[in-house]
Write an enzyme that holds these catalytic residues in place. Structure first.
Site, mmCIF file in Angstrom:
data_model
loop_
_atom_site.group_PDB
_atom_site.id
_atom_site.type_symbol
_atom_site.label_atom_id
_atom_site.label_comp_id
_atom_site.label_asym_id
_atom_site.label_seq_id
_atom_site.Cartn_x
_atom_site.Cartn_y
_atom_site.Cartn_z
ATOM 1 N N SER A 63 0.845 -1.193 0.000
ATOM 2 C CA SER A 63 0.000 0.000 0.000
ATOM 3 C C SER A 63 0.882 1.245 0.000
ATOM 4 O O SER A 63 2.035 1.191 0.416
ATOM 5 C CB SER A 63 -0.888 0.027 1.242
ATOM 6 O OG SER A 63 -0.137 0.379 2.398
ATOM 7 N N ASP A 64 0.346 2.360 -0.464
ATOM 8 C CA ASP A 64 1.020 3.633 -0.230
ATOM 9 C C ASP A 64 0.871 3.962 1.258
ATOM 10 O O ASP A 64 0.153 3.288 2.002
ATOM 11 C CB ASP A 64 0.438 4.729 -1.109
ATOM 12 C CG ASP A 64 1.452 5.830 -1.411
ATOM 13 O OD1 ASP A 64 2.387 6.017 -0.601
ATOM 14 O OD2 ASP A 64 1.317 6.501 -2.437
ATOM 15 N N TYR A 65 1.542 4.986 1.685
ATOM 16 C CA TYR A 65 1.655 5.337 3.101
ATOM 17 C C TYR A 65 0.276 5.502 3.741
ATOM 18 O O TYR A 65 -0.456 6.428 3.430
ATOM 19 C CB TYR A 65 2.453 6.631 3.229
ATOM 20 C CG TYR A 65 2.963 6.962 4.610
ATOM 21 C CD1 TYR A 65 2.111 7.445 5.597
ATOM 22 C CD2 TYR A 65 4.305 6.820 4.929
ATOM 23 C CE1 TYR A 65 2.578 7.760 6.853
ATOM 24 C CE2 TYR A 65 4.781 7.135 6.188
ATOM 25 C CZ TYR A 65 3.922 7.605 7.146
ATOM 26 O OH TYR A 65 4.389 7.913 8.395
#
Length: 754
Positions: free
Chosen positions: A285-287
């Site tokens: 996932s992105d942050y």
């Protein structure tokens, strides 16, 4: 070190020697056995730990881990971020020597356009129209990053962007899916090389999957809504190209895809990415993108974490949702043991392919770091790339190139600066960079003199200055302009270096107004009033609205944020050591109200007609951009013949039409031209773009020299996704356009029969 690590290392060593050989099935079988044996010894908690990318204190996690060291020892952290080599070695030792299973960690970081040696921002690199050069820059970045502890980069960013207000347009290759696909694959090849287990390679991570560049209103983290036809025909191809080039991982985007956040979107992560495209790596996932699914209205952390895992997302970056909730969701039947095992296996396979089980410390070698950081070869490539990325937008009366003589005033807020020229995502700062003042002095040598004046601040707008961390002082700005005028009057010619600080582009740096601030226009007006020859250089992370500048300035040079050798590459172009050859990969709007604007648009039922009021137009502005996609001038001129087709019709899948033009250098110096070929499909089963880039060739011609450029047109250039999302070509009439940019082309037509 535990005995299990010795055993794992021996198995990994055997696989590494043949992992990139021709016996793929044998290699896969050995890897499967290795991972099977390893996972059979892991607890559920340890498997979930391999799905967790986080850092810092994590109180209350499972057995009560209170910090990153404890988390690693418990086997609950799969990757870490970049720090100095001693610390990275210490953290890896905790994982390998003090955790029960001894599984090594990845070290991931945003190596976006170089590490210590910084290349032009990706948007600038794409303007070279040179995938081979882009691959070389990624190779240098991989060698340098891998020598400094990095095994995994969150790059390439391949989002198609049609809205220059979006700050992250700087990170991609512009608006075109064909060119973007070539650049995406080139970067993956550069990072990963031919053998991912080699110590000089790093694993690529394709982002942001998917559609992130279409964020509404050009505002970062904003929603996206589009049809599948738009996805397949305009946005998805660069992702597919990067994955097919062998990228080992991908990163989910923040946005919605058909109403479901990308991180929890089963159609996107499984049906498209894995089932349709055949990707077998892992997705992170992105942050905190999993946690942000709650803000999208999909439920609490426990619910969205389960949804993300079942959708096909393998690693949670920073939410801690997997670590804190998956075991409970498993007990409740909301996720299965197979879901956890599948994600864990994908991540362990990535570590295996990188050779980390064979040598967990392969990326933390100080001798390699010293030998491969800021090398002369890397900096020479950075200088070449900086020069080739520059796009000459205007050069009235051939002001450029400048002679290496006389007194030159170098003026502007970016004239005596190195950090801002590096661009966004360049945290590993280069200490060998020159300022533009330095580079001009180097170019002139003893033949000329340089005067410097700051000229102005970046802006007089308090909010913009505050957001960008720059000075806002209108009174000071007036004084700086006055000082600059005095300097210009003492000079024979002026180089003004204006534009954006790096803090105005990149992540979370969307802008509603992308014109040059008034503080800088005040300087431009004052310098023009001196009557001196003025070269205006724009350094930016995005296209800007330059209508006023185009009307008033004799020269305009788009230099982007050019990296470590930005200044020297710029000086090479300004003084004619390099003839500019860059071509825009993103449209420059004439006015703000035209955004989003791009060349490959669909026509309307009422195309603009000056003789009919009720057609698609603006009352106060032309439809056309200031500078079109593919545009860029040279210090020489090129003449194009009419298109010659070897035949006017073709049939079937195997036929070829050869389209040729004669290009002549009609100027007085050698130059490089990028010849662009576009196809238009005026009658199809769905509405098609007026034209689409389908090929290009670069060639260098001496003054007066001519050459014939030939494109082989096949049915591959005619294909598109139809309303059933099948990639097809349809028989009928087609237009072919060949020219120096998407606007200025020659046109011919042909028929392709069944």
């Amino acid at each position: 070190m535990k005995k299990i690590i010795t055993t794992l290392a021996l198995c990994a060593a055997a696989f590494t020697m043949m992992s990139c050989g021709s016996d793929k099935s044998s290699g896969d079988k050995k890897m499967d056995k290795f991972i099977d044996d390893l996972m059979s010894k892991m607890t559920v908690e340890e498997k979930i730990g391999q799905l967790n990318l986080s850092g810092g204190d994590v109180p209350g996690v499972l057995s009560g881990a209170q910090g990153i060291d404890d988390l690693i020892k418990m086997g609950y952290l799969t990757a870490t971020g970049w720090t100095d080599l001693d610390e990275l070695r210490r953290l890896q030792a905790l994982a390998v020597e003090e955790s029960r299973m001894g599984i090594p960690m990845l070290c991931g970081v945003d190596v976006i356009h170089g590490f210590y040696t910084v290349f032009p921002i990706p948007l600038g690199l794409s303007c070279t129209w040179d995938p081979a050069l882009v691959e070389k820059t990624a190779r240098v970045a991989a060698v340098e990053a891998s020598s400094n502890g990095i095994s995994w980069t969150y790059s390439p960013m391949v989002d198609i962007a049609r809205d220059a207000r979006w700050g992250r347009i700087a990170e991609g290759s512009g608006e075109d899916p064909y060119l973007g696909s070539l650049m995406a694959a080139a970067m993956v090849r550069g990072y990963q090389g031919d053998d991912l287990s080699d110590e000089s390679t790093i694993m690529a991570c394709v982002k942001h999957f998917a559609l992130y560049g279409a964020a509404e209103a050009g505002r970062d983290y904003n929603t996206v809504d589009m049809s599948k036809l738009q996805m397949y025909n305009s946005y998805l191809e660069p992702y597919k190209s990067a994955f097919q080039a062998g990228a080992g991982s991908g990163m989910s985007s923040f946005n919605l895809v058909e109403g479901i956040p990308a991180s929890g979107n089963h159609w996107l992560m499984t049906e498209l990415l894995r089932d349709e495209w055949g990707f077998n790596g892992f997705v992170v996932s992105d942050y905190d993108a999993i946690g942000e699914m709650t803000n999208h209205g999909l439920g609490d952390t426990k619910e969205v974490s389960a949804q993300a895992l079942k959708a096909g997302l393998d690693m949670d970056m920073m939410t801690l949702g997997f670590l804190k909730t998956l075991k409970e969701s498993l007990a409740e039947g909301k996720v299965s043991q197979k879901d956890i095992d599948t994600a864990c296996r994908r991540i362990l396979e990535a570590k295996y392919k990188l050779g980390l089980f064979d040598d967990p410390y392969k990326y933390v070698n100080k001798e390699r770091a010293e030998a491969n950081t800021l090398t002369e070869e890397g900096l020479a490539l950075a200088r070449e790339a900086a020069a080739k990325a520059i796009v000459l937008l205007k050069n009235d009366k051939n002001v450029l190139p400048l002679q290496k003589s006389g007194t030159v005033a170098v003026i502007g807020p970016l004239a005596q600066d190195t950090q801002n020229l590096l661009g966004m995502w360049s945290g590993s700062c280069d200490q060998k960079s020159a300022t533009v003042v330095d580079a001009v002095k180097e170019a002139l040598g003893a033949s000329g003199k340089v005067i410097y004046a700051q000229g102005c601040n970046f802006t007089n707008e308090e909010k913009l200055a505050q957001e960008g961390g720059v000075v806002c002082d209108p009174a000071q700005n007036t004084r700086l302009v006055r000082e600059a005028v005095a300097a210009a009057r003492q000079a024979d010619k002026v180089i003004a270096v204006l534009g954006e600080p790096r803090s105005w582009s990149g992540e979370a740096c969307s802008k509603a107004d992308i014109t040059l601030p008034a503080a800088q226009k005040e300087l431009i007006s004052a310098l023009l009033a001196t009557g001196k020859p003025v070269v205006f250089v724009i350094c930016s992370g995005r296209p800007l609205v330059l209508e006023w500048e185009d009307q008033n300035c004799p020269t305009l040079v788009e230099a982007w944020h050019g990296g470590s050798e930005a200044a020297r590459g710029l000086a090479d172009v300004i003084f004619g050591d390099v003839n500019p050859s860059g071509k825009l990969t993103t449209t420059f709007p004439l006015r703000m109200g035209q955004i989003p604007i791009y060349y490959n648009y669909l026509n309307t039922g009422r195309p603009q007609n000056p003789e009919d009021h009720y057609t698609s137009k603006y009352l106060d502005c032309p439809n056309e951009p200031l500078y079109p996609f593919g545009y860029g001038l040279s210090y020489t001129t090129f003449e194009y013949s009419e298109i010659a087709l070897d035949k006017s019709s073709a049939s079937g899948d195997k036929d070829v039409i050869k389209a040729s033009v004669v290009i002549k250098n009609t100027g007085s110096c050698a130059g490089e031209e990028t010849v662009q070929m576009y196809i238009g499909d005026p009658a199809a089963s769905i509405s098609r773009p007026v034209k689409e880039l389908k090929g290009f060739q670069k060639l260098t011609l001496a003054a007066g020299e001519s050459a014939t450029v030939t494109f082989d047109v096949t049915t591959e250039a005619l294909k598109f996704y139809n309303s059933q999302l099948q990639k097809v070509w349809e028989p009928g009439d087609f237009n072919i356009f060949i020219g120096t940019n998407s606007r200025d082309t020659q046109k011919a037509s042909f028929v392709w029969n069944k």
